[in-house]
Design a protein around this motif. Structure first.
Motif, PDB file in Angstrom:
ATOM      1  N   VAL A 351       0.858  -1.178   0.000  1.00 13.43           N
ATOM      2  CA  VAL A 351       0.000   0.000   0.000  1.00 13.43           C
ATOM      3  C   VAL A 351       0.895   1.228   0.000  1.00 13.43           C
ATOM      4  O   VAL A 351       1.898   1.285   0.705  1.00 13.43           O
ATOM      5  CB  VAL A 351      -0.948   0.011   1.221  1.00 13.43           C
ATOM      6  N   ILE A 352       0.536   2.200  -0.818  1.00 18.28           N
ATOM      7  CA  ILE A 352       1.351   3.402  -0.983  1.00 18.28           C
ATOM      8  C   ILE A 352       0.444   4.618  -0.872  1.00 18.28           C
ATOM      9  O   ILE A 352      -0.651   4.649  -1.442  1.00 18.28           O
ATOM     10  CB  ILE A 352       2.064   3.403  -2.352  1.00 18.28           C
ATOM     11  N   GLY A 353       0.898   5.601  -0.143  1.00 20.83           N
ATOM     12  CA  GLY A 353       0.140   6.831  -0.042  1.00 20.83           C
ATOM     13  C   GLY A 353       0.466   7.596   1.219  1.00 20.83           C
ATOM     14  O   GLY A 353       1.213   7.127   2.096  1.00 20.83           O
ATOM     15  N   ASP A 354      -0.125   8.782   1.312  1.00 17.27           N
ATOM     16  CA  ASP A 354       0.123   9.632   2.469  1.00 17.27           C
ATOM     17  C   ASP A 354      -0.361   8.982   3.758  1.00 17.27           C
ATOM     18  O   ASP A 354       0.206   9.221   4.828  1.00 17.27           O
ATOM     19  CB  ASP A 354      -0.579  10.981   2.253  1.00 17.27           C
ATOM     20  N   ALA A 355      -1.414   8.158   3.657  1.00 17.80           N
ATOM     21  CA  ALA A 355      -1.957   7.517   4.859  1.00 17.80           C
ATOM     22  C   ALA A 355      -0.914   6.611   5.515  1.00 17.80           C
ATOM     23  O   ALA A 355      -0.863   6.499   6.746  1.00 17.80           O
ATOM     24  CB  ALA A 355      -3.203   6.718   4.518  1.00 17.80           C
ATOM     25  N   VAL A 356      -0.084   5.963   4.714  1.00 17.07           N
ATOM     26  CA  VAL A 356       0.953   5.096   5.263  1.00 17.07           C
ATOM     27  C   VAL A 356       1.990   5.930   6.013  1.00 17.07           C
ATOM     28  O   VAL A 356       2.388   5.598   7.138  1.00 17.07           O
ATOM     29  CB  VAL A 356       1.624   4.282   4.140  1.00 17.07           C
ATOM     30  N   ASN A 357       2.421   7.008   5.384  1.00 18.84           N
ATOM     31  CA  ASN A 357       3.410   7.875   6.039  1.00 18.84           C
ATOM     32  C   ASN A 357       2.855   8.480   7.323  1.00 18.84           C
ATOM     33  O   ASN A 357       3.560   8.569   8.344  1.00 18.84           O
ATOM     34  CB  ASN A 357       3.830   8.990   5.084  1.00 18.84           C
ATOM     35  N   LEU A 358       1.578   8.872   7.291  1.00 17.39           N
ATOM     36  CA  LEU A 358       0.996   9.509   8.463  1.00 17.39           C
ATOM     37  C   LEU A 358       0.836   8.518   9.610  1.00 17.39           C
ATOM     38  O   LEU A 358       1.011   8.875  10.783  1.00 17.39           O
ATOM     39  CB  LEU A 358      -0.349  10.139   8.110  1.00 17.39           C
ATOM     40  N   SER A 360       2.851   6.139  10.276  1.00 13.28           N
ATOM     41  CA  SER A 360       4.188   6.063  10.873  1.00 13.28           C
ATOM     42  C   SER A 360       4.464   7.284  11.747  1.00 13.28           C
ATOM     43  O   SER A 360       5.027   7.164  12.838  1.00 13.28           O
ATOM     44  CB  SER A 360       5.235   5.956   9.765  1.00 13.28           C
ATOM     45  N   ARG A 361       4.034   8.461  11.273  1.00 15.29           N
ATOM     46  CA  ARG A 361       4.230   9.676  12.064  1.00 15.29           C
ATOM     47  C   ARG A 361       3.410   9.633  13.359  1.00 15.29           C
ATOM     48  O   ARG A 361       3.883  10.068  14.421  1.00 15.29           O
ATOM     49  CB  ARG A 361       3.837  10.901  11.238  1.00 15.29           C
ATOM     50  N   VAL A 362       2.181   9.127  13.278  1.00 17.48           N
ATOM     51  CA  VAL A 362       1.341   9.024  14.478  1.00 17.48           C
ATOM     52  C   VAL A 362       1.989   8.088  15.485  1.00 17.48           C
ATOM     53  O   VAL A 362       1.999   8.360  16.694  1.00 17.48           O
ATOM     54  CB  VAL A 362      -0.077   8.542  14.111  1.00 17.48           C
ATOM     55  N   LYS A 398       6.248  15.773  10.692  1.00 21.49           N
ATOM     56  CA  LYS A 398       7.190  16.085   9.635  1.00 21.49           C
ATOM     57  C   LYS A 398       6.577  15.803   8.267  1.00 21.49           C
ATOM     58  O   LYS A 398       5.952  14.767   8.049  1.00 21.49           O
ATOM     59  CB  LYS A 398       8.461  15.259   9.828  1.00 21.49           C
ATOM     60  N   GLY A 399       6.750  16.750   7.341  1.00 21.88           N
ATOM     61  CA  GLY A 399       6.281  16.557   5.980  1.00 21.88           C
ATOM     62  C   GLY A 399       4.812  16.844   5.779  1.00 21.88           C
ATOM     63  O   GLY A 399       4.270  16.505   4.725  1.00 21.88           O
ATOM     64  N   ARG A 400       4.160  17.448   6.758  1.00 22.28           N
ATOM     65  CA  ARG A 400       2.729  17.711   6.637  1.00 22.28           C
ATOM     66  C   ARG A 400       2.435  19.094   7.204  1.00 22.28           C
ATOM     67  O   ARG A 400       2.797  19.420   8.331  1.00 22.28           O
ATOM     68  CB  ARG A 400       1.925  16.636   7.387  1.00 22.28           C
ATOM     69  N   ARG A 401       1.754  19.923   6.425  1.00 25.99           N
ATOM     70  CA  ARG A 401       1.457  21.281   6.856  1.00 25.99           C
ATOM     71  C   ARG A 401       0.390  21.304   7.937  1.00 25.99           C
ATOM     72  O   ARG A 401       0.508  22.016   8.937  1.00 25.99           O
ATOM     73  CB  ARG A 401       0.985  22.126   5.663  1.00 25.99           C
TER      74      ARG A 401
END
Length: 429
Positions: A351-358, A360-362, A398-401
């Motif tokens: 799965v690829i997308g901003d949801a995956v990165n977020l 990890s950030r959470v 990080k990486g999110r406004r």
């Protein structure tokens, strides 16, 4: 229908070619053994027993037997040096089938020409053995070739020698046809099951069980890239670097294998898929490959199960005098692209997308908030009605406004707990 130039078709063809080559090697050995046993039966048993009928042992017959033995030995040598190849697997049984049928037919005809005696039973049995050899052949047309050649040889010799009535010949041909059909159908079923087992085993090395089941049931097209709303869970072990420094590499792998085994089982029990292991981290998701409405709730329940399992693990570690483990778990719900990546040699369903990165950030925010499970607001709104939690406010990642609103997940809501919407209202949302 699968194209013949696709990697999947090529892999299947190579698997069948490998199995066919192994079968041809067995047939070559059995062929030589059969010739030797036939010589024993005819020379030592038949002649030694004083049977009135015995085939004439003239020079032509000896030459034919010698040539067939030589062919059998050469076949063994050639097949042992062969490597599996689909093209060779298609033609390799043809010369051996022709040689087998020709030898037994010639022996029967030569005996009749010299002595006037024709043993239809021996010819029928020997040609039936040639047909039985096709049980290991590459495809159904090899079985058809053996069936046609055996039937044609028996019918022709019976007609030429005048020892076969129409009824007898048709009966033998029907038996050959039935045997050939049974062998062809059995080959197809066994070959299909063998390919499915090999394919499932190969896919299971790289893909989650749910994905493998979907591929086996619906085919590769079922894993074409899709855009879907899913819930992502990311977890890792706190201070793992410090922990791993006290262990040798083998102990680290053994520890992670045991830990991930427990956590992966929890994810799958809650209908999720373990997407990948990242060192001491694990990425899991709900809502793919099959869409479902309750993916956020299932992910949150899995997070609570992981917390409970960690308590059991730590109780055992404390008994052994080891320090307890701490983990962080972050969940977020959003739209991702999901599908297969990789070539013919190795696949990965990801799965690829901003949801995956977020997600990890959470998970990273669990350290600053001093909690073990954090849930983004989107996940909480979709599945939080069944859970007790606390709104911890907004946080920059990080990486999110835009700031991310997170909730600590405390447990399942009981009848005495205030509904989740009231908790949010009390928190000022």
């Amino acid at each position: 229908m699968r194209r013949r130039d696709t990697p999947h078709y090529s892999n299947e063809a190579l698997v069948l070619a490998t199995s066919s080559l192994q079968g041809e090697r067995r047939v070559a050995v059995i062929r030589l053994v059969v010739v030797l046993l036939m010589a024993v039966s005819q020379v030592f048993i038949a002649w030694g027993g004083g049977e009135t009928y015995s085939p004439p042992l003239d020079g032509v017959r000896l030459q034919a037997i010698g040539a067939y033995v030589f062919f059998s030995v050469v076949a063994i040598v050639v097949l042992l040096r062969q490597k599996p190849h689909p093209n060779r697997a298609r033609w390799l049984p043809v010369p051996t089938t022709l040689a087998d049928t020709s030898f037994f037919s010639f022996m029967a005809w030569h005996t009749w020409r010299l002595s006037g005696l024709f043993d239809a039973g021996m010819l029928c049995a020997s040609l039936g053995m040639v047909l039985a050899f096709s049980v290991v052949r590459y495809s159904w047309w090899h079985v058809l070739l053996s069936t046609v050649l055996s039937g044609a040889a028996y019918a022709l010799l019976s007609w030429v020698t005048g020892h076969g009535s129409v009824g007898r010949i048709s009966f033998v041909l029907i038996c050959y046809a039935a045997l050939g059909a049974l062998i062809a159908l059995t080959n197809s079923d066994v070959g299909g099951m063998f390919l499915n087992l090999r394919r499932r085993d190969g896919l299971s090395r790289f893909l989650p069980k749910q994905v493998v089941d979907r591929v086996m049931q619906l085919g590769d097209a079922s894993l074409q890239p899709v855009q879907r709303d899913v819930t992502i869970l990311f977890s890792d072990i706190r201070d793992f670097t410090t922990l791993s420094e006290t262990l040798d590499p083998g102990q680290v792998l053994e520890f992670l294998d045991d830990y991930f085994g427990h956590m992966a089982h929890i994810v799958m029990a809650r209908q999720g898929i373990v997407n990948k292991f990242l060192g001491d981290g694990m990425l899991a998701c709900w809502g793919v490959p099959d869409a479902r409405e309750d993916h956020a709730e299932l992910a949150m329940r899995a997070a609570l199960d992981m917390r409970a399992k960690l308590e059991d693990i730590n109780a055992q570690r404390v008994q052994r005098g080891l320090p307890p483990l701490r983990i962080g778990i972050g969940l977020h719900t959003g739209v991702v692209a999901a599908g297969m990546l990789g070539g013919a040699e190795q696949h990965e369903y990801t799965v690829i997308g901003d949801a995956v990165n977020l997600a990890s950030r959470v998970e990273g925010l669990t350290k600053s908030h001093n909690v073990d499970i954090l849930v983004s607001e989107r996940t909480w709104l979709m599945g939080g009605g069944h859970f007790v939690g606390e709104r911890l406010g907004e946080a920059q990642v990080k990486g999110r406004r835009e700031a991310v609103v997170v909730y600590s997940l405390q447990g399942l809501r009981t009848a005495t707990d205030a509904p989740a919407p009231l908790l949010r209202a009390a928190s000022g949302t």
